[in-house]
Scaffold this motif. Structure first.
Motif, short mmCIF file in Angstrom:
data_model
loop_
_atom_site.label_atom_id
_atom_site.label_comp_id
_atom_site.label_asym_id
_atom_site.label_seq_id
_atom_site.Cartn_x
_atom_site.Cartn_y
_atom_site.Cartn_z
N PHE A 19 0.81 -1.23 0.00
CA PHE A 19 0.00 0.00 0.00
C PHE A 19 0.84 1.27 0.00
N ASN A 22 -6.62 -14.69 10.45
CA ASN A 22 -7.96 -14.16 10.23
C ASN A 22 -8.29 -14.23 8.73
N GLN A 69 -11.01 -14.15 7.13
CA GLN A 69 -11.99 -13.17 6.66
C GLN A 69 -11.33 -11.82 6.36
N PHE A 70 -10.32 -11.48 7.18
CA PHE A 70 -9.58 -10.25 6.90
C PHE A 70 -8.85 -10.37 5.57
N ASN A 121 -11.18 -9.73 2.85
CA ASN A 121 -11.42 -8.30 2.70
C ASN A 121 -10.28 -7.64 1.92
N MET A 122 -9.03 -8.10 2.16
CA MET A 122 -7.87 -7.45 1.56
C MET A 122 -7.59 -7.88 0.12
N LYS A 129 -8.04 -5.66 -2.80
CA LYS A 129 -7.32 -4.38 -2.69
C LYS A 129 -5.83 -4.54 -2.98
N PRO A 155 -14.11 -6.94 13.40
CA PRO A 155 -13.21 -7.95 12.86
C PRO A 155 -13.13 -7.83 11.33
N ASN A 156 -11.99 -8.17 10.80
CA ASN A 156 -11.77 -8.21 9.35
C ASN A 156 -11.56 -6.84 8.71
N LYS A 157 -11.58 -5.77 9.53
CA LYS A 157 -11.40 -4.44 8.94
C LYS A 157 -9.98 -3.93 9.16
N LEU A 158 -9.56 -3.02 8.28
CA LEU A 158 -8.25 -2.40 8.41
C LEU A 158 -8.45 -0.95 8.82
N ILE A 193 -7.74 -5.04 12.39
CA ILE A 193 -6.31 -5.07 12.16
C ILE A 193 -5.91 -3.60 12.02
N LEU A 241 -3.14 -0.14 11.84
CA LEU A 241 -1.94 0.40 11.21
C LEU A 241 -1.79 1.83 11.75
N PHE A 298 -8.36 1.34 0.19
CA PHE A 298 -8.09 0.09 0.91
C PHE A 298 -8.40 0.15 2.40
N ASP A 350 -10.68 0.72 5.87
CA ASP A 350 -12.07 0.70 6.32
C ASP A 350 -12.36 1.85 7.28
N VAL A 359 -12.74 2.87 1.75
CA VAL A 359 -13.70 2.12 0.94
C VAL A 359 -15.07 2.80 1.05
#
Lengths: 137, 429
Positions: free
Chosen positions: A8, A40, A42-43, A46-47, A50, B201-204, B225, B227, B275, B277, B342
């Motif tokens: 990214f 994870n 599911q994560f 999601n990625m 992208k 869960p599952n989001k950035l 997750i 950053l 990219f 969330d 997004v």
């Protein structure tokens, strides 16, 4: 810096942003380590859409990591098929490999080089430094 | 169906926004039927008991949610309302063990008065045992008193559906956190901020002013997750055993901390690619921590050499930074959000304002973002607002708004930091 994050980022210079060669940044003298992360799938799902798969392939090649499939895995590649409805879908080996590659493979020490301007960003103790001197801002 | 939410009487202005955000997170509608910042009781309409349970599980500011059995301005009207709403349901609880709770706001009830209140419900045909511990069904009578009065102004009765996760505030208490700084956000508001960001869960999630990672920790608690970056890399790296990662380890969520890096948002290495969330941040106001970006205050400069070598290539090189306008920074954050979020992703940011109406900063705007909610935390002479924006899906973006926005772009970039000036003038007008 994890390989997911590397997917990214490009050169921080505004002058480089429009150039396609400012991405991906190329690791040099990289020292890798594995940092355990929560698995994870599911994560990952999601990625996946992208990701820039081609850039990831280049990085893997440069870091001498195992060769990746030629195109981005589909979401359906992450979970075992079959067993309609009953138990939640089990993650596949593809998901585990991707997890290890994207979230656990870390550049601990080294440089990231922009192939447009040649600027080098240092990574120390896993933390990349993207600050620029004033003449490059 | 109607539900009663009983909340803490704290950070009142954030409660409604939190309820709405949690409904959005779980993908159902919530209609607020009665709400006031002065009362801990709020009546909402939700699709089902399951929805109510989901809503409350993640709430920080609410305490519990009840299926509304009745309400009234006195006990006679409460009983009448209860009868008309629920008489058909009474038989369901005929043999269940049960318990009654009584909650009073701005008053107290003696043990005998409580007993009398419970007994006023004796017409309910419940034959099961009365058990305070883990009853099959629990009812709550909630009384609202105006300050200094002895008779309640509004009374509610409801069947308990679920409790909130308010106790996690203690887990994340800053006093027990190993690595914090002077500007760390308190745990309660950081967790509320994470809820408004729809952390899950599952989001950035990304925090561009990460500091000691208060917001990423709160978001990671809910499964994100995370950053983070900061213009000052020392805060991420920490000192000795104490660093951002050690905080995550303390809470057992180190496996959700993706990366920290040193960067300036105005010269970010992150690509313009949708990219993220959520973006959550408390940008530096320029008071307790300087608001600076990369560059020299002398304007464009030539490259510096020391002994014929590029100065910036030395190991101990620290790039110079210059003052920046808070207004411009807010604008940059929103533009970054427009570029990287997004569809329906959120920017959640804190912004200070003086309480004096005539020095109020306008809310920053961006044509790609829709302001979802504004909540205010009041201090003595200033307050700070939590602004929540939603990234509009491209089809919803107004083309006229984009061209108007691009047109005024040149003006505000060099504005001074209004908030900082007013703060140091002591908010005198």
């Amino acid at each position: 810096m994890k390989l997911l994050t590397l997917n990214f980022v490009s050169c921080a210079r505004k002058a480089c942003k429009s150039s396609t060669s400012s991405f991906p940044l190329h690791p040099r003298d990289a020292e890798l380590e594995l940092v355990e992360m929560e698995f994870n799938p599911q994560f990952l799902q999601n990625m996946l859409p992208k990701l820039e798969w081609e850039a990831l392939q280049i990085i893997c090649n440069e870091l001498a990591l195992p060769t990746l499939p030629s195109s981005t895995p589909a979401a359906s590649d992450l979970f075992e098929s079959g067993g309609e409805g009953s138990s939640p879908a089990q993650p596949t080996q593809v998901a585990r490999d991707l997890h290890k590659l994207l979230l656990e493979t870390t550049i601990r020490e080294g440089l990231l080089v922009c192939s447009n301007c040649g600027h080098e960003y240092a990574i120390k103790e896993g933390i990349a430094n993207f600050l620029l001197p004033p003449h490059l801002v | 169906m109607e539900y009663l939410i009983r909340s803490a009487q704290q950070h009142e202005d954030f409660r409604e926004a939190e309820i709405k955000a949690l409904a959005t997170l779980h993908g159902f509608d919530v209609e607020i039927l009665s709400y006031s910042n002065e009362s801990p009781y709020c009546v909402v309409r939700l699709p089902s008991d399951d929805a109510a349970k989901l809503l409350i599980e993640r709430s920080i500011l609410a305490c519990a949610i009840y299926r509304l059995w009745g309400q009234g301005s006195d006990y006679d009207s409460l009983h009448e309302d209860l009868r008309s709403r629920t008489e058909s349901e009474w038989s369901k609880y005929k043999v269940s063990s049960f318990w009654f709770q009584i909650k009073t706001f701005q008053s107290k009830r003696s043990a005998t008065a409580r007993q009398d209140i419970v007994e006023s419900f004796s017409y309910l045909p419940f034959d099961g045992p009365i058990t305070p511990q883990n009853p099959d069904v629990e009812f709550c009578v909630c009384e609202y008193f105006d300050k200094g009065t002895l008779t309640p102004k509004q009374i509610y009765m409801g069947r308990l559906i679920g409790n909130s996760c308010r106790d996690v505030i203690n887990v994340y208490d800053l006093k027990k956190r190993s690595y914090i700084s002077t500007t760390s956000m308190d745990a309660e508001l950081a967790l509320v901020t994470a809820n408004l960001a729809l952390a899950g869960p599952n989001k950035l999630m990304y925090d561009p002013f990460v500091g000691t990672a208060g917001f990423p920790i709160a978001c990671a608690h809910f499964g994100c997750i995370v950053l983070g970056s900061d213009i000052d890399g020392r805060c991420i790296r920490g000192k000795g055993e104490k660093d951002v990662l050690s905080n995550f380890r303390q809470y057992g969520i180190a496996g959700r901390w993706l990366d920290g890096f040193t960067a300036d948002l105005t010269n970010t290495p992150l690509r313009k690619r949708r990219f993220l969330d959520a973006i959550v941040c408390d940008p530096p106001y320029g008071v307790r921590e300087g608001l600076k970006v990369l560059g020299s205050k002398r304007g464009p400069v030539e490259e510096v050499y020391i002994d014929g070598k590029s100065a910036y290539k030395q190991a101990d090189y620290v790039p110079p930074k210059k003052q920046y306008s808070f207004t411009a920074m807010l604008r940059d954050i929103l533009q970054f959000g427009a570029d990287t979020l997004v569809d329906n992703g959120r920017v959640v940011l804190w912004m200070p304002t003086a309480n004096d109406a005539d020095v109020e900063l306008p809310f920053p705007q961006n044509p790609y973002l829709e302001l979802v909610s504004v909540s205010v935390q009041e201090f003595n002479k200033w307050s700070r607002r939590l602004l929540v924006y939603r990234r509009l899906p491209s089809v919803e973006v107004d083309a006229a708004a984009i061209s108007a926005y691009n047109h005024q772009a040149g003006h505000t970039a060099d504005e001074l930091n209004d908030f900082r000036r007013k703060y140091f003038q002591g908010f005198k007008s």
